[in-house]
Scaffold this active site. Structure first.
Site, PDB file in Angstrom:
ATOM      1  N   GLY A 278     -58.260  95.066  85.281  1.00  0.00           N
ATOM      2  CA  GLY A 278     -57.546  95.280  86.499  1.00  0.00           C
ATOM      3  C   GLY A 278     -57.755  94.342  87.078  1.00  0.00           C
ATOM      4  N   LYS A 398     -64.881  75.431  86.897  1.00  0.00           N
ATOM      5  CA  LYS A 398     -66.640  75.770  87.653  1.00  0.00           C
ATOM      6  C   LYS A 398     -67.814  75.649  86.950  1.00  0.00           C
ATOM      7  CE  LYS A 398     -64.473  77.804  91.919  1.00  0.00           C
ATOM      8  NZ  LYS A 398     -62.806  77.987  91.353  1.00  0.00           N
ATOM      9  N   GLU A 537     -70.743  75.453  96.974  1.00  0.00           N
ATOM     10  CA  GLU A 537     -68.892  75.278  96.650  1.00  0.00           C
ATOM     11  C   GLU A 537     -69.214  73.296  96.828  1.00  0.00           C
ATOM     12  OE1 GLU A 537     -65.046  76.453  98.622  1.00  0.00           O
ATOM     13  OE2 GLU A 537     -66.623  75.893  99.409  1.00  0.00           O
TER      14      GLU A 537
END
Length: 613
Positions: A278, A398, A537
């Site tokens: 999904g 990442k 980040e």
């Protein structure tokens, strides 16, 4: 219109007599009654038969005008025959002028009947002109002309000009609208208050489209576009075909034709399972897999809402020859996975289930490790135990020299598959790529929402950069890469050039027809605010840990040769990680991630919500 036409026809025929004799002339006697009664009596039935009173005045075009010419011609012919008979029967003194009157009456009647309708159309179009949007069509070719025709029938748009790069068309007029150079756009915006540019060149390559959009960027206009040639349905263009030019038009690239043999190799007539079905990537995987006609498509997700949505969408496609199954469950539940793989004898697994939102995982470290690492391990072990042929992990850029827990967990998941692939019948591979446009949690939907609300747009750092790719392109490459796997392969997708997020924000503002509000333009519309890097980040993302890469049959897919841990060493770390997760030991958890992934350099301190320093 019946009354108006009757009056016009009477006036025209009397004017025809006057022109013929050289002075104002009013027929007398029998001829007067012929003039008064014959013209409308003859004309109106003919006009009705030709559909002149069914046409909507506001939308009259060439076909309606041609019908007017035909109807008036027949009317003039019939009226002429009657005129000759009257002149002959009653021995009038004007029989020698009847032939000239017939021709004059025909010409004047066409002008009067056709002209009255064109004046009516003009008056009706001008009625709502104050509310209409002034637009320029970029492209004076076939699509541009068709779009112009559609706009003339709209109450919402008013054409100001055509723009075209073809020097041969400059200075010419199409449908009464001038064709000008694109360098005149600034003048049009100022003089004619143009607020939208409609790009009507469907045959443009992406590079050509990007060049035009880049040219339009500095102007405060909303840019809308017709779909590409491949997307346009055959038939007349409609205003509804227009769509806003989005950042996808700028960041996307001309796609490389896929290898159809690779696309269907692990899918066609097979039982395929997608975990995280999904999600953004999972749902697109399901769409493309369904089109490749598997025998059974198993949708697996722990979100009831997401699973319902993608299942409903796929069922509505109407491919009755493919069994589509919706199964709830967690990728950390071995027994649930084992029952599914055994029951349906799954051939191929695309493992897209993961927690991927960096700040979210930083606040929930233990769950990130549990889902991303142990979820992958559990799925892989179940796949081995039940003889699954192919297992493809959806990874991320990442995972390369990570600065956050999410990236570290994805790299450990890669290590798990690299290690398990040794001497295993199940072909494990992983596909690593950067950000995809419009995925859940990405900056583009966030920026759209912020622009809609009037700003400000929030950017973490002026220099932050990211790779971007469209979801369909990424998934198509994932499917092909998985088909090329030999076991333990790390595939890296060519993401193109990295994009500075600040530039992305500015482009999105301009593409919305707005201006950036800053020190140089304090009267702009949308301000950009810098909020600082979030926990975990980093400024720049990478796709390769080392430099040892090789090409594949697809120029957009590279194969990376990267270091891996022996299963014994990795198993010790995994056992300790499991204990740290169970005990909630955040410090130990981080130490173990650093041990497993030496390149992991945490950008922030531990920020897990449950962590107590």
């Amino acid at each position: 219109m019946l009354f108006v036409d009757s009056v016009l026809l009477l006036a025209v025929i009397m004017l025809s007599f006057s022109i013929r004799v050289g002075h104002f002339y009013l027929p007398e006697g029998v001829l007067f009654y012929w003039v008064v009664f014959s013209a409308p009596i003859v004309a109106i039935p003919i006009f009705v038969r030709f559909g002149l009173y069914r046409a909507v005045i506001r939308y009259i075009g060439f076909k309606e005008l041609w019908a007017i010419v035909q109807a008036v011609s027949l009317y003039a012919l019939v009226l002429g025959v009657i005129g000759y008979r009257v002149a002959d029967w009653y021995m009038t003194d004007v029989d020698n002028v009847v032939s000239s009157v017939i021709l004059i009456n025909w010409l004047l009647a066409i002008i009067a009947i056709g002209g009255s309708r064109m004046i009516g159309r003009w008056l009706l179009s001008e009625t709502g002109s104050r509310k209409r949007t002034n637009v320029v069509i970029y492209g004076a070719g076939s699509a541009g002309r068709q779009l112009s025709n559609a706009l003339t029938q709209s109450n919402d748009y008013k054409m100001a000009a055509f723009i075209d790069n073809n020097a041969a068309l400059l200075g010419q007029s199409i449908h009464g609208i001038n064709v000008v150079s694109r360098h005149d756009l600034g003048r049009l915006i100022e003089k004619k208050n143009v607020t939208e540019v409609l790009l009507a060149i469907p045959s443009l390559t992406r590079a050509e489209r990007n060049e035009i959009i880049h040219f339009l960027e500095p102007y405060s206009v909303l840019v809308r576009s017709l779909p590409s040639v491949s997307e346009l349905a055959q038939g007349k263009l409609r205003i509804a075909d227009l769509r806003d030019v989005t950042i996808k038009d700028l960041l996307g690239r001309d796609s490389v034709a896929p290898n159809s043999d690779l696309l269907g190799l692990n899918i066609a007539n097979k039982v395929v399972m997608v975990t995280g079905a999904g999600g953004s990537i999972g749902s697109e995987l399901c769409r493309q897999i369904l089109a490749l006609k598997p025998q059974v498509l198993v949708l697996f997700d722990q979100s009831e809402f997401a699973l319902y949505g993608i299942h409903k969408e796929l069922i509505n496609v109407g491919m009755t020859n493919v069994q589509i199954l919706q199964l709830l469950g967690s990728v950390t539940n071995y027994k649930r996975l084992s029952h599914i793989l055994q029951r349906f004898d799954v051939n191929t697994i695309y493992h897209a289930a993961a927690y991927k939102h960096v700040p979210m995982v930083e606040s929930n470290n233990a769950e990130g490790v549990s889902n991303n690492i142990f979820g992958t391990l559990t799925c892989a072990q179940a796949a081995i135990d039940h003889g699954v042929d192919t297992f493809v992990l959806i990874s991320t850029d990442k995972a390369v020299r990570p600065t956050n827990t999410m990236g570290a967990t994805k790299r450990v998941a890669e290590l798990v598959l690299q290690t398990l692939a040794v001497g295993c019948n199940t072909r494990f591979s992983m596909v690593r790529f950067g950000n995809v446009l419009n995925s859940s949690g990405s900056v583009i939907p966030l920026f759209k929402e912020q622009i809609k609300e009037g700003g400000p747009i929030t950017v973490t750092d002026p220099e932050i950069q990211r790779y971007f790719m469209t979801i369909p392109e990424a998934v198509e490459l994932v499917i092909q890469a998985g088909a090329m796997a030999e076991g333990g392969d790390v595939f890296v997708l060519d993401m193109g050039e990295p994009v500075r997020i600040l530039d992305l924000a500015q482009k999105m503002i301009r593409l919305s027809g707005l201006q950036v509000k800053d020190k140089l333009n304090p009267n702009g519309d949308i301000e950009i605010k810098f909020t600082g890097l979030r926990p975990g980040e980093k400024l720049y993302e990478e796709l390769l840990i080392g430099g040892n890469v090789s090409k594949t049959n697809n120029p957009m897919i590279l194969r990376a040769e990267e270091e891996m841990l022996a299963w014994g060493d990795l198993k010790l770390i995994l056992d300790e990680l499991e204990q740290a997760v169970d005990s909630g030991d955040q410090v130990k958890l981080r130490q173990l991630l650093i041990k497993a992934v030496p390149g992991f350099k945490p950008q922030s301190l531990i920020t897990d919500i449950l962590y107590e320093a």
